[in-house]
Design an enzyme around this catalytic site. Structure first.
Site, PDB file in Angstrom:
ATOM      1  N   GLY A  64       0.878  -1.177   0.115  1.00 47.22           N
ATOM      2  CA  GLY A  64       0.055   0.142  -0.022  1.00 47.22           C
ATOM      3  C   GLY A  64       0.797   1.505  -0.091  1.00 47.22           C
ATOM      4  O   GLY A  64       0.263   2.242   0.198  1.00 47.22           O
ATOM      5  N   GLN A  65       2.078   1.164  -0.203  1.00 47.66           N
ATOM      6  CA  GLN A  65       2.992   2.241  -0.439  1.00 47.66           C
ATOM      7  C   GLN A  65       2.637   3.264  -1.580  1.00 47.66           C
ATOM      8  O   GLN A  65       2.524   2.665  -2.784  1.00 47.66           O
ATOM      9  CB  GLN A  65       4.472   1.819  -0.168  1.00 47.66           C
ATOM     10  CG  GLN A  65       5.406   3.260  -0.009  1.00 47.66           C
ATOM     11  CD  GLN A  65       6.784   2.628  -0.188  1.00 47.66           C
ATOM     12  OE1 GLN A  65       7.224   1.707  -0.329  1.00 47.66           O
ATOM     13  NE2 GLN A  65       7.734   3.778   0.218  1.00 47.66           N
TER      14      GLN A  65
ATOM     15  N   HIS B 107       8.576   5.823   5.358  1.00 44.57           N
ATOM     16  CA  HIS B 107       7.805   6.810   6.321  1.00 44.57           C
ATOM     17  C   HIS B 107       7.121   5.841   7.295  1.00 44.57           C
ATOM     18  O   HIS B 107       6.571   4.793   6.824  1.00 44.57           O
ATOM     19  CB  HIS B 107       6.759   7.760   5.786  1.00 44.57           C
ATOM     20  CG  HIS B 107       5.986   7.208   4.869  1.00 44.57           C
ATOM     21  ND1 HIS B 107       6.299   7.005   3.480  1.00 44.57           N
ATOM     22  CD2 HIS B 107       4.604   6.581   4.797  1.00 44.57           C
ATOM     23  CE1 HIS B 107       5.428   6.126   2.862  1.00 44.57           C
ATOM     24  NE2 HIS B 107       4.513   6.056   3.633  1.00 44.57           N
ATOM     25  N   LEU B 108       7.063   5.836   8.555  1.00 49.85           N
ATOM     26  CA  LEU B 108       6.108   5.243   9.891  1.00 49.85           C
ATOM     27  C   LEU B 108       5.064   6.197  10.126  1.00 49.85           C
ATOM     28  O   LEU B 108       5.018   7.150  10.408  1.00 49.85           O
ATOM     29  CB  LEU B 108       7.181   5.126  10.862  1.00 49.85           C
ATOM     30  CG  LEU B 108       6.916   4.353  12.203  1.00 49.85           C
ATOM     31  CD1 LEU B 108       7.754   3.558  13.030  1.00 49.85           C
ATOM     32  CD2 LEU B 108       5.808   5.252  13.059  1.00 49.85           C
ATOM     33  N   HIS B 109       3.894   5.389   9.917  1.00 49.24           N
ATOM     34  CA  HIS B 109       2.633   5.879  10.430  1.00 49.24           C
ATOM     35  C   HIS B 109       2.485   5.473  11.934  1.00 49.24           C
ATOM     36  O   HIS B 109       2.728   4.474  12.004  1.00 49.24           O
ATOM     37  CB  HIS B 109       1.414   5.064   9.548  1.00 49.24           C
ATOM     38  CG  HIS B 109       1.631   5.130   8.077  1.00 49.24           C
ATOM     39  ND1 HIS B 109       0.538   6.141   7.468  1.00 49.24           N
ATOM     40  CD2 HIS B 109       2.185   4.809   7.026  1.00 49.24           C
ATOM     41  CE1 HIS B 109       0.604   5.860   6.087  1.00 49.24           C
ATOM     42  NE2 HIS B 109       1.652   5.179   5.767  1.00 49.24           N
TER      43      HIS B 109
END
Ligand code: 5GP
Length: 112
Positions: A91-92, A98-100
């Site tokens: 889903g990138q 990046h870390l959600h």
């Protein structure tokens, strides 16, 4: 250059909530939870698959930045989720690691 690289360079505005020498944290433009902040290394790397073996510290710094921010805003005890999406099936959509950080409500599992 990716969108997040432009945010790091302050060429695109973002709601920045965290910064140290290696990491920037800013609110996701399309939040999926009351707390939804993206933590990015200032050093550009596409995703976990693009990490070199000697870049473990970079990911560690991102995780600890998110951990510290979660404590600071008071969601460490209630809980949160950290997510690293990689490539298409993951889903990138933005190819700067990046870390959600997601929290502030009950999160469901499996995510679907
Ligand atoms: P991914 O799907 O690559 O794991 O996450 C990319 C995230 O970036 C998405 O959650 C999306 O909402 C967020 N995003 C996309 N464009 C922007 C933007 O211009 N500003 C901010 N703050 N977030 C964005």
């Amino acid at each position: 250059m990716t969108l997040f690289a432009k945010i790091i360079r302050r060429e695109i505005p973002a709601d920045i909530v965290y910064e140290d020498d290696q990491v920037l944290g800013f609110r996701d433009i399309s939040p999926q939870a009351p707390v939804h902040v993206l933590f990015v290394p200032k050093q550009a790397v596409a995703n976990t698959d693009g990490l070199a073996d000697d870049q473990a510290e970079l990911v560690g710094r991102v995780v600890l930045a998110a951990r510290n921010y979660a404590r600071q805003i008071g969601i460490a005890q209630s809980g949160y989720r950290m997510v690293l999406n990689t490539n298409g099936d993951g889903g990138q959509t933005v190819y700067h690691l990046h870390l959600h950080l997601l929290g502030g409500r009950q999160l469901h599992w499996p995510p679907g």
